[in-house]
Design a protein around this motif. Structure first.
Motif, short mmCIF file in Angstrom:
data_model
loop_
_atom_site.label_atom_id
_atom_site.label_comp_id
_atom_site.label_asym_id
_atom_site.label_seq_id
_atom_site.Cartn_x
_atom_site.Cartn_y
_atom_site.Cartn_z
N UNK A 362 0.88 -1.21 0.00
CA UNK A 362 0.02 -0.03 0.01
C UNK A 362 0.87 1.32 -0.12
N UNK A 363 0.22 2.34 -0.15
CA UNK A 363 0.99 3.58 -0.08
C UNK A 363 0.73 4.04 1.44
N UNK A 364 1.76 4.51 1.86
CA UNK A 364 1.58 4.96 3.38
C UNK A 364 2.00 6.64 3.25
N UNK A 365 1.05 7.31 3.41
CA UNK A 365 1.17 8.90 3.72
C UNK A 365 1.22 9.36 5.18
N UNK A 366 2.59 9.75 5.45
CA UNK A 366 2.68 10.49 6.89
C UNK A 366 3.41 11.74 6.55
N UNK A 367 2.55 12.94 6.96
CA UNK A 367 3.04 14.34 6.85
C UNK A 367 3.14 14.41 5.34
N UNK A 368 4.37 14.90 4.89
CA UNK A 368 4.54 15.10 3.39
C UNK A 368 5.26 14.05 2.67
N UNK A 370 5.69 10.04 1.25
CA UNK A 370 4.72 8.81 0.85
C UNK A 370 5.54 7.65 0.35
N UNK A 371 5.64 6.83 0.95
CA UNK A 371 6.43 5.52 0.79
C UNK A 371 5.52 4.30 0.66
N UNK A 372 6.21 3.28 0.26
CA UNK A 372 5.43 1.88 -0.10
C UNK A 372 5.68 1.13 1.30
N UNK A 406 5.91 -2.06 7.51
CA UNK A 406 7.39 -2.21 6.99
C UNK A 406 7.25 -1.42 5.90
N UNK A 407 8.02 -0.30 6.05
CA UNK A 407 8.19 0.66 4.72
C UNK A 407 9.43 0.34 3.87
N UNK A 425 -0.86 8.53 10.19
CA UNK A 425 -0.65 7.99 8.57
C UNK A 425 -2.10 7.55 8.01
N UNK A 426 -2.23 7.54 6.82
CA UNK A 426 -3.15 7.01 5.98
C UNK A 426 -2.41 6.00 5.09
N UNK A 427 -3.51 4.85 4.65
CA UNK A 427 -3.13 3.77 3.78
C UNK A 427 -3.97 4.17 2.54
N UNK A 428 -3.19 3.97 1.51
CA UNK A 428 -3.78 4.10 0.22
C UNK A 428 -3.68 3.08 -0.64
#
Length: 641
Positions: A362-368, A370-372, A406-407, A425-428
């Motif tokens: 998934x994509x993890x978005x935390x603050x600015x 974005x990582x897998x 795990x990122x 964070x959010x998961x996309x």
């Protein structure tokens, strides 16, 4: 009471123009802003309460009031009474059903403070909307219908508010007018809620008996109907709650970089919203994760330069040194920077109708940033009613669980308890781009800090040069019986004759050893492909051309493996065979077993296959023999170097 114009002065008119508007805006500009949510179970009066707050704070235009009175008559409200919920329930579906579906944000102000209130849905299927509203709130007003007491959704929303770090909780026992303003009923509800609150770690809350419809204890207290209540009115209580932004200023300085601001060659600044702390000109700062140090040269805003900036302000910071810094980095105080890691324990609130797929990317978005990310199988799920920790293989819609994430590379973070900005964070979903979960990071796993990538002298490029070839992964995908293994074997034979260094990873062969512990559930299939992808990557690091023959039914997992490799080194080969043809072949007798119910989760029968949308190579085994298909693939991948 009316003024000389005959208009009731407690309502604003639409005639505010020019200087009147400027005066009105100036009146509220410098007031503190409190964000809060109303939450609880269905039909406990959240929308009515907010409508009452807007009405009592004189935030309704005359034309709105007239429309509200007309709508109230249509909805069946008796006499001169107003249905305040209609002020907030803006969607047609909400008005028709008499419920809240979406999050409705409303603004109002008093002499002391400005407010933004989020009216969140009470239905369980809209829990994700409640999480959205709570994510930026300083306080939560948890409503309880005095006739019904503490309900399941009351517990759920209270737990989520506590989980999301809301410290200021108001227990508003509503509809007291429908229980004859009985103090014993109020006291019993407060006692029951207090026992539950203590179980989940809520240290304090403020209980207020109210009637949103009648206005009791909303703006003035005690209400004439409840002389036994000795506390503040709801508005007065909200006016005195500590605002999170003020508390955030006392923490170490952090500013996630949103973008690099470079309008000309003489200006290079880093823009973002200060999440915590205070920064001043001349302060030493550190760029995280790079660890580079510098000093604040100036702080720039649209209104000019500042000597200092605080949490909640959006600014552009210029540094004394020309150092590398970009979106996703965090500028922090040099002597107390945030941590970095790539493995965490987290609490996850699942917000999608499609269940969590452990191991899927998934994509993890935390603050600015974005990582897998991959989410591991949950350690447990939390039963909101009993607070039990239940065993769980996945998370379904509205489930709350604890799991490791795990990122694919280290990220800058802080515990959610210390920082919402760097801990939430959010998961996309990578395929649909839909937000599927919200989460809170607790801490970095110790092994993440102890495990480091060991640099080696001989690079993957040098391994490839030694073999006179460019490493590649030839990823064969298709239904069972499509001919993947046969064609991959023919391709490897041809490459061998060309003196190429290859290795074939076959689905069945891998399950005899590396993946013999995995079954054929969707989660196990995802983990199967993840492991194969990691092995294939290591083999390409050794300079090999790797051929894989796996059904690999899900696009997300094939994309995950593609993202492990350098650009252009993953070649997706779709062995395109219709289901009817593959089933007719049925070399292993698997389709027959699946049709008879002896074999569950079989791709194409009771488990889906997602064909590639844009494969590099497509071969049709109805029109080609395996040898012809292999020859076609070899021609497509030439030259090999």
């Amino acid at each position: 009471m009316t003024d000389s114009s005959g208009k009731d002065p407690i309502y604003r008119t639409d005639a505010l123009i020019g200087e009147d508007i400027d005066a009105y805006l100036a009146q509220h500009q410098n007031k503190e802003l409190l964000r809060f949510i109303t939450c609880g179970s269905v039909d406990d009066g959240k929308s009515t309460l907010i409508g009452r707050l807007l009405y009592d704070s004189k935030m309704i235009f005359e034309d709105q009031l007239a429309a509200l009175e007309a709508d109230s008559r249509k909805s069946g409200t008796q006499g001169q009474e107003i249905d305040f919920a209609l002020l907030v329930d803006g969607l047609a579906a909400e008005r028709e059903q008499g419920i809240t579906i979406d999050v409705a944000y409303r603004f109002f102000a008093t002499e002391k403070r400005k407010f933004i209130v989020a009216d969140t849905p009470g239905h369980e299927q809209y829990t994700r909307n409640m999480v959205t509203g709570a994510s930026t709130a300083d306080a939560a007003v948890i409503l309880i219908d005095a006739r019904k007491g503490v309900l399941v959704q009351t517990r759920r929303h209270s737990y989520l508010a506590h989980l999301l770090g809301i410290k200021n909780l108001v227990l508003a026992v509503n509809k007291m007018d429908l229980v004859d303003y009985d103090q014993d009923i109020f006291d019993n509800i407060v006692r029951e809620y207090g026992e539950f609150a203590a179980e989940i770690g809520i240290e304090s809350f403020t209980a207020i008996p109210i009637s949103g419809f009648r206005g009791d204890n909303i703006t003035d207290a005690p209400s004439a109907n409840m002389p036994w209540y000795g506390g503040r009115a709801l508005i007065a209580h909200l006016e005195n709650i500590e605002i999170a932004t003020n508390a955030a200023q006392e923490k170490p300085f952090r500013m996630p970089v949103q973008w690099v601001n470079r309008p000309n060659l003489d200006f290079r600044g880093f823009s973002g919203l200060i999440s915590t702390g205070i920064v001043k000109k001349g302060d030493p700062v550190r760029i995280v994760p790079s660890g580079k140090n510098s000093t604040v040269k100036s702080i720039v805003t649209l209104d000019g330069e500042l000597d200092e900036a605080v949490a909640g302000q959006s600014v552009t910071i210029l540094l004394d040194d020309e150092i590398d810094c970009s979106r996703g980095d965090v500028i922090a105080c040099a002597d107390d920077p945030p941590e970095i890691s790539d493995q965490f324990e987290s609490t996850i609130v699942w917000m999608s109708g499609e269940a969590l797929k452990p191991g899927r990317g998934y994509w993890l978005k935390l603050a600015t940033q974005t990582v897998s990310v991959s989410v591991q199988e949950p350690k447990y799920e939390i039963n909101i009613n009993t607070m039990e920790r239940l065993a769980a293989k996945t998370l379904e819609l509205n489930a709350i669980g604890v799991a490791e994430v795990h990122t694919d590379k280290p990220i800058v973070f802080e515990s959610y308890a210390d920082s919402r900005a760097l801990g939430g964070f959010i998961l996309v979903d990578k395929i649909t781009n839909a937000t599927v979960a919200a989460g809170m990071l607790h801490f970095s796993l110790r092994r993440a800090a102890n495990v480091h990538w060991q640099a080696t002298t001989i690079t993957r490029e040098e391994h490839g040069l030694l073999k006179n070839q460019t490493p590649r992964v030839l990823w064969f995908t298709g239904l069972s019986g499509s001919g993947k293994s046969t064609i991959a074997n023919e391709v490897e034979k041809s490459l061998n004759l060309m003196n190429r260094h290859t290795f074939l990873l076959d689905g069945d062969n891998v399950r005899h050893g590396l993946n013999k512990d995995l079954g054929f559930t969707e989660a196990d299939r995802i983990e199967n492909i993840r492991r194969v992808g990691e092995v294939a990557k290591l083999m390409t690091d050794a300079g090999l051309i790797v051929l894989t023959a796996f059904i690999s039914p899900f696009r997300a997992e094939r994309k995950m493996v593609r993202e492990m490799l350098p650009e252009d080194e993953f070649i997706e080969i779709f062995v395109d065979t219709p289901l009817a043809v593959a089933e007719e072949r049925d070399v292993k007798g698997l389709y027959k077993k699946a049709r008879s119910g002896q074999l569950k989760n079989f791709t194409g029968i009771d488990s889906p296959y997602e064909p590639p949308e844009n494969p590099e190579i497509r071969v049709n085994t109805v029109e080609m023999t395996p040898a012809e298909a292999a020859d076609y693939i070899i021609r497509q991948i030439m030259p090999l170097k």
